[in-house]
Design a protein around this motif. Structure first.
Motif, PDB file in Angstrom:
ATOM      1  N   ASP A  53     -64.897  25.001  10.265  1.00 16.40           N
ATOM      2  CA  ASP A  53     -64.154  24.934   8.866  1.00 16.40           C
ATOM      3  C   ASP A  53     -63.272  23.737   9.075  1.00 16.40           C
ATOM      4  O   ASP A  53     -62.247  23.719   9.670  1.00 16.40           O
ATOM      5  CB  ASP A  53     -63.281  26.321   8.630  1.00 16.40           C
ATOM      6  N   CYS A  56     -59.283  23.334   7.520  1.00 11.29           N
ATOM      7  CA  CYS A  56     -59.146  24.804   6.976  1.00 11.29           C
ATOM      8  C   CYS A  56     -58.105  25.360   6.434  1.00 11.29           C
ATOM      9  O   CYS A  56     -58.038  26.434   5.811  1.00 11.29           O
ATOM     10  CB  CYS A  56     -59.303  25.671   8.616  1.00 11.29           C
ATOM     11  N   GLY A  59     -56.907  29.026   6.610  1.00 13.80           N
ATOM     12  CA  GLY A  59     -58.202  29.918   7.092  1.00 13.80           C
ATOM     13  C   GLY A  59     -58.675  30.689   6.157  1.00 13.80           C
ATOM     14  O   GLY A  59     -59.049  31.844   6.584  1.00 13.80           O
ATOM     15  N   TYR A  76     -61.838  26.411  13.680  1.00 12.44           N
ATOM     16  CA  TYR A  76     -60.884  26.094  12.530  1.00 12.44           C
ATOM     17  C   TYR A  76     -60.197  24.670  13.053  1.00 12.44           C
ATOM     18  O   TYR A  76     -59.590  24.632  14.130  1.00 12.44           O
ATOM     19  CB  TYR A  76     -59.972  27.098  12.117  1.00 12.44           C
TER      20      TYR A  76
END
Length: 290
Positions: A53, A56, A59, A76
């Protein structure tokens, strides 16, 4: 080379770190675009064991990425440490609730222009509204291509050049400094993907308009999602109340049905990392609802 439209990364980091506490309550568009990305993702045939990701933020994509794919590794990455801490808190709680999950999570504070991951280590790179904070798109795309495995997927969203055109036009009428990011056209993004070794890029664009009662509400939202002016060509001093008062008066020309609009052009795209012969080329597919 430093230009007035390049992003001062330290200032951008500071803005996002400061906005980490208020981001969730103000990122209405970001949540909508995330949902649109998942709709597009579900049409693609992929079963990634490792996912990055990229950019990110707090998140928000993590729980759905874990539920949908159950990857072995979910990484992340964000350049704002306080945002990354929010991502860790959110996804640690979700991980503990989903006790049957075998996903290993990692949280990396780094710039997407210097991704600290090994070659051929990631099956899918996901990036929701973060690419606009890089200065060298080719550099980022080349690194993504490098870390992706064969047949790996890169799926992303980013802002196009019509984003905040009302604010940009109002500012240009009385200020010579750079105040709003220069966003990249969909066609240029597609060309960059091809240059960096991606295959079969597909891009489409949509335009959204958020409406507000007052100009101050627009500026409040931008501030509280971390979208402050971090350009190297910005005015170095405080703009002051007089500057904002003049800007507010100019922005009023866009009022319609008693509301002020803030427009966002969102580019959605995906492409594959496939090792093709040098004489084989890809065709970029563009779609537009406009």
């Amino acid at each position: 080379m430093m230009t007035q439209h390049h992003i001062d990364k330290k200032r951008a980091q500071a803005s996002f770190n400061k906005a980490s506490a208020s981001y969730e309550n103000n990122a209405v568009l970001q949540r909508h675009v995330l949902g649109e990305m998942f709709l597009r993702l579900k049409l693609l045939k992929i079963n990634p064991s490792s996912i990055l990701d990229l950019g990110c933020g707090p998140g928000n994509a993590g729980p759905d990425l874990k539920n949908f794919y159950k990857p072995h590794d979910l990484i992340y990455l964000d350049f704002a440490y306080e945002m990354l801490k929010k991502a860790e808190e959110k996804n640690r709680d979700h991980f503990l609730k989903a006790f049957s999950s075998r996903t290993t999570q990692q949280f990396i504070c780094a710039d997407m222009e210097a991704i600290p991951l090994e070659e051929n280590s990631i099956d899918m790179v996901w990036s929701n509204l973060s690419l606009q904070w890089c200065n060298d798109l080719d550099r980022v795309f080349a690194q993504i291509a490098k870390i992706l495995t064969h047949n790996g997927l890169f799926i992303f969203s980013t802002f196009g050049p019509s984003t905040l055109h009302e604010l940009r036009s109002s500012l240009a009428s009385f200020s010579e400094h750079s105040h709003v990011n220069q966003f990249i056209d969909m066609h240029d993004i597609g060309d960059a993907l091809i240059r960096c070794g991606f295959s079969d890029p597909v891009l489409d664009v949509d335009v959204y308009s958020l409406t507000y009662s007052t100009f101050k509400e627009i500026m409040y939202d931008l501030k509280h999602i971390g979208a402050r002016n971090a350009l190297q060509g910005r005015a170095k001093g405080m703009t002051g109340k007089g500057f904002l008062y003049q800007l507010e008066k100019l922005y009023e020309v866009y009022r319609a049905n008693d509301k002020l609009p803030a427009s966002y052009e969102v580019v959605y795209g995906h492409a594959w990392r496939v090792n093709k012969p040098h004489n084989e080329s890809s065709i970029v597919k563009f779609y537009s609802k406009q």
